[in-house]
Design an enzyme around this catalytic site. Structure first.
Site, PDB file in Angstrom:
ATOM      1  N   CYS A 243     -18.547  45.359  38.750  1.00 15.52           N
ATOM      2  CA  CYS A 243     -19.514  45.195  39.845  1.00 15.52           C
ATOM      3  C   CYS A 243     -20.286  43.886  39.697  1.00 15.52           C
ATOM      4  O   CYS A 243     -20.521  43.161  40.660  1.00 15.52           O
ATOM      5  CB  CYS A 243     -20.477  46.378  39.852  1.00 15.52           C
TER       6      CYS A 243
HETATM    7  C1  BEZ Z   1     -17.377  48.785  36.432  1.00 12.90           C
HETATM    8  O1  BEZ Z   1     -17.524  48.482  37.611  1.00 12.90           O
HETATM    9  O2  BEZ Z   1     -17.116  47.945  35.594  1.00 12.90           O
HETATM   10  C2  BEZ Z   1     -17.569  50.215  36.027  1.00 12.90           C
HETATM   11  C3  BEZ Z   1     -17.628  51.191  36.987  1.00 12.90           C
HETATM   12  C4  BEZ Z   1     -17.796  52.501  36.603  1.00 12.90           C
HETATM   13  C5  BEZ Z   1     -17.918  52.846  35.291  1.00 12.90           C
HETATM   14  C6  BEZ Z   1     -17.866  51.859  34.332  1.00 12.90           C
HETATM   15  C7  BEZ Z   1     -17.691  50.541  34.699  1.00 12.90           C
END
Ligand code: BEZ
Length: 159
Positions: A48
Site C-alpha cells: 500500500c
Molecule cells: C500490504 O499491502 O503490503 C499488506 C496488506 C495486508 C497485509 C499485509 C501487508
C-alpha cells in the site's frame, strides 16, 4: 459485492483535520462529483505504501486532467493513522484520506477482508472505482497480492 451501476450506500467516514477527527459522509464526498476511490488493507503496509498509494499520488495531475474532481483513499484504520499516513507520503491536501475505522463502509459494499489470522482484524479488500454522483462506473477488485488491477494506471485508462 457492489457492482457497476450500483449507488454507494450512505456511510460516514472520519477524516483528520487541523481541529482533529471529523465525520465526512458519502454524500459530502461523492454527491455531484466525479471521484476516483481506491481502497487497501492498511495504511503503512508495504504494498500500500510503496506501490498503491504512490501510484495515485504520482498520477494525480493526469487523473484530474480527465475531469476527476477528487481522488480519495479509504482503509480500515483510524483517522489519526490515516492523517499520519497522508503527511508521511506527501499526499496531504492532494488525496482525501477517508478512515473507515470500524470497516462499516468496506462491509456495506461487500469488500471487507478478514485478516484476523494475521492479527489485523477486519480490513478492506484492495480495489479502485470511478464513482460519478455516487454511482459506481468502473470497479477493479484486486484478486492477487499486487496492486496493478486496482492501480492508478489501470484507472487512468478507464476514465
Ligand atoms: C500490504 O499491502 O503490503 C499488506 C496488506 C495486508 C497485509 C499485509 C501487508
Amino acid at each position: 459485492m457492489i457492482k457497476i451501476g450500483d449507488r454507494l450506500p450512505n456511510s460516514t467516514f472520519t477524516v483528520m483535520t487541523s481541529e482533529g477527527p471529523k465525520p465526512r459522509t458519502t454524500d459530502e464526498v461523492f454527491a455531484g462529483k466525479k471521484v476516483v476511490l481506491f481502497a487497501l488493507p492498511g495504511a503503512f503496509t508495504p504494498t500500500c505504501s510503496n506501490n498503491h498509494l504512490p501510484g495515485f499520488r504520482d498520477n494525480l495531475d493526469a487523473i484530474k486532467a480527465k475531469g476527476v474532481d477528487t481522488v480519495a483513499v479509504t482503509a480500515v484504520n483510524d483517522a489519526f493513522v490515516m492523517g499520519a499516513w497522508a503527511k508521511s507520503s506527501d499526499c496531504d491536501g492532494k488525496i482525501e484520506f477517508l478512515a473507515d475505522g470500524s470497516a462499516k463502509f468496506a462491509q456495506a459494499i461487500g469488500l471487507g477482508l478478514d485478516l484476523t489470522e494475521r492479527g489485523m482484524g477486519m480490513r478492506s479488500r484492495r480495489y479502485s472505482m470511478l464513482v460519478e454522483d455516487g454511482v459506481v462506473k468502473t470497479l477493479n477488485v484486486e484478486e492477487g497480492t499486487g496492486a496493478e488491477a486496482s492501480g492508478a494506471l489501470t484507472m487512468l485508462g478507464q476514465i
